[in-house]
Motif scaffolding. Structure first.
Motif, PDB file in Angstrom:
ATOM      1  N   GLY A 220       0.772  -1.228   0.000  1.00 56.71           N
ATOM      2  CA  GLY A 220       0.000   0.000   0.000  1.00 56.71           C
ATOM      3  C   GLY A 220       0.804   1.279   0.000  1.00 56.71           C
ATOM      4  O   GLY A 220       0.221   2.370   0.014  1.00 56.71           O
ATOM      5  N   ARG A 221       2.127   1.183  -0.028  1.00 59.53           N
ATOM      6  CA  ARG A 221       2.977   2.375  -0.062  1.00 59.53           C
ATOM      7  C   ARG A 221       3.779   2.375  -1.356  1.00 59.53           C
ATOM      8  O   ARG A 221       4.108   1.336  -1.906  1.00 59.53           O
ATOM      9  N   TRP A 222       4.127   3.588  -1.814  1.00 59.41           N
ATOM     10  CA  TRP A 222       4.951   3.734  -3.008  1.00 59.41           C
ATOM     11  C   TRP A 222       6.361   4.139  -2.608  1.00 59.41           C
ATOM     12  O   TRP A 222       6.556   4.959  -1.702  1.00 59.41           O
ATOM     13  N   LEU A 252      12.732   7.402  -1.717  1.00 62.14           N
ATOM     14  CA  LEU A 252      11.641   8.329  -1.456  1.00 62.14           C
ATOM     15  C   LEU A 252      10.389   7.517  -1.146  1.00 62.14           C
ATOM     16  O   LEU A 252      10.278   6.348  -1.506  1.00 62.14           O
ATOM     17  N   MET A 253       9.394   8.173  -0.518  1.00 61.40           N
ATOM     18  CA  MET A 253       8.123   7.533  -0.218  1.00 61.40           C
ATOM     19  C   MET A 253       6.983   8.449  -0.650  1.00 61.40           C
ATOM     20  O   MET A 253       7.122   9.673  -0.684  1.00 61.40           O
ATOM     21  N   TRP A 261       6.278  13.240  -3.318  1.00 59.22           N
ATOM     22  CA  TRP A 261       7.298  12.345  -2.799  1.00 59.22           C
ATOM     23  C   TRP A 261       8.097  13.039  -1.707  1.00 59.22           C
ATOM     24  O   TRP A 261       8.277  14.265  -1.729  1.00 59.22           O
ATOM     25  N   ARG A 262       8.611  12.265  -0.772  1.00 60.71           N
ATOM     26  CA  ARG A 262       9.440  12.792   0.312  1.00 60.71           C
ATOM     27  C   ARG A 262      10.611  11.832   0.555  1.00 60.71           C
ATOM     28  O   ARG A 262      10.486  10.623   0.338  1.00 60.71           O
ATOM     29  N   ILE A 263      11.744  12.372   0.971  1.00 64.48           N
ATOM     30  CA  ILE A 263      12.869  11.525   1.336  1.00 64.48           C
ATOM     31  C   ILE A 263      12.503  10.765   2.605  1.00 64.48           C
ATOM     32  O   ILE A 263      12.010  11.359   3.573  1.00 64.48           O
ATOM     33  N   ALA A 264      12.702   9.466   2.603  1.00 64.79           N
ATOM     34  CA  ALA A 264      12.371   8.662   3.782  1.00 64.79           C
ATOM     35  C   ALA A 264      13.169   9.145   4.989  1.00 64.79           C
ATOM     36  O   ALA A 264      14.405   9.220   4.943  1.00 64.79           O
TER      37      ALA A 264
END
Length: 330
Positions: A220-222, A252-253, A261-264
């Motif tokens: 469920g996550r990208w 990224l997530m 998108w964001r850096i994990a």
């Protein structure tokens, strides 16, 4: 056994599962060059198959630069391979020309009936930094803050929200004051895999370059896997990284493949100084996620083979960690 050749260095790789068989495609160059840094300009693509991601059968060279003069007569660098609904194989790759000293990267397209013998679609060129959205990118090397005009490492997948296809690629955004904050994940769309429309980047920042992007969904996550070097961390990202910058692969997530998108905000996934493994890919197997990448300079000298896979474990928040052999023995 790793993916290795006695006569060639191997580096960036990508994978496609066809039934019980894994197909590995990778960049290769002859060790007779002497200096591994010369490999980038003497590159071809190799092909190997496996049923377990560990024991590989080498099938030889499957793609190489075009006879000159051509837009891709110097390099045919990293890309991705997929099959369409009719079963035709598609290769998307990075090309550069001798006439431009390899400074301008563009994205090419070839097709195959068997996954090994490739034919360019027309002259191969399928996407360049042109059109109304090109202004969002550093499209002119003469006015760039970087060592090349970055447009490489395409990753193509079906659009999960409807018909058509999505492409992600390594790029740089325009108008960013700090060079190491201008790295971007470029974006393009297509209805048929042949005609592509460039769009603004889906992510900008953190690093001077985010190489070899790979976008995939899991539970469920990208995720967008990428690799980068310690010297390419932005000032803010270097400060935010526990233990300081390293060279290797992070991610990224997002909740949707179009972003945001964001850096994990998690420990760097697979990095070290000196770099042990670079240009990693994550594949999904019946045993879970597995990570493969090429052995870079773990002890100072370039190695140039693809490592055996290591398991990747997501935690309850979706953050990923690599379970290396050393950790499994603890």
């Amino acid at each position: 056994m790793v993916i290795a050749r006695d006569t060639h260095w191997i580096w960036d790789s990508w994978y496609l599962r066809d039934g019980a068989t894994w197909h590995a495609y990778f960049l290769q160059a002859p060790k007779s060059l002497g200096d591994p840094e010369l490999r980038h300009w003497h590159v071809t693509q190799g092909h190997a198959t496996s049923t377990d991601l560990k024991t590989w059968t080498h099938l030889g060279t499957c793609f190489e630069p075009a006879p000159g003069p051509a837009w891709d007569d110097y390099t045919t660098w990293t890309g991705c391979t997929l099959r369409d609904d009719a079963g035709l194989w598609h290769l998307f790759y990075t090309g550069a020309s001798k006439g431009e000293d390899g400074l301008y990267q563009r994205i090419g397209h070839a097709v195959s009936k068997n996954g090994h013998d490739w034919a360019r679609v027309g002259d191969g060129l399928c996407l360049d930094l042109t059109g109304p959205h090109a202004q969002a990118y550093e499209y002119d090397h003469a006015h760039s803050k970087w060592h090349d005009r970055a447009m490489r490492d395409p990753w193509v997948m079906k659009d999960p929200s409807g018909e058509g296809w999505l492409m992600y690629f390594t790029a740089r955004a325009s108008g960013v004051a700090e060079p190491n904050a201008g790295g971007a994940i470029g974006f393009a769309t297509s209805v048929d895999l042949y005609n592509w429309q460039i769009a603004p980047p889906v992510f900008v920042g953190g690093f001077g370059q985010l190489e070899v992007p790979q976008v995939f969904a899991h539970k469920g996550r990208w995720y967008c896997l990428f690799c980068t070097a310690a010297e390419h961390f932005s000032a803010a990202q270097a400060e935010a990284t526990g233990g300081g910058p390293v060279t290797g692969s992070h991610y990224l997530m997002a909740d949707d493949p179009r972003g945001p998108w964001r850096i994990a905000e998690a420990p760097f996934l697979d990095g070290a100084l000196p770099c042990a493994r670079y240009a990693a890919r994550i594949v999904e197997t019946p045993d879970g996620l597995q990570l493969l990448g090429f052995a870079d300079r773990p002890h100072g000298d370039f190695v140039g083979h693809v490592t055996d896979p290591d398991p990747v474990r997501p935690d309850d928040h979706g953050y990923l960690s690599v379970e290396t052999l050393a950790k499994r023995k603890d």
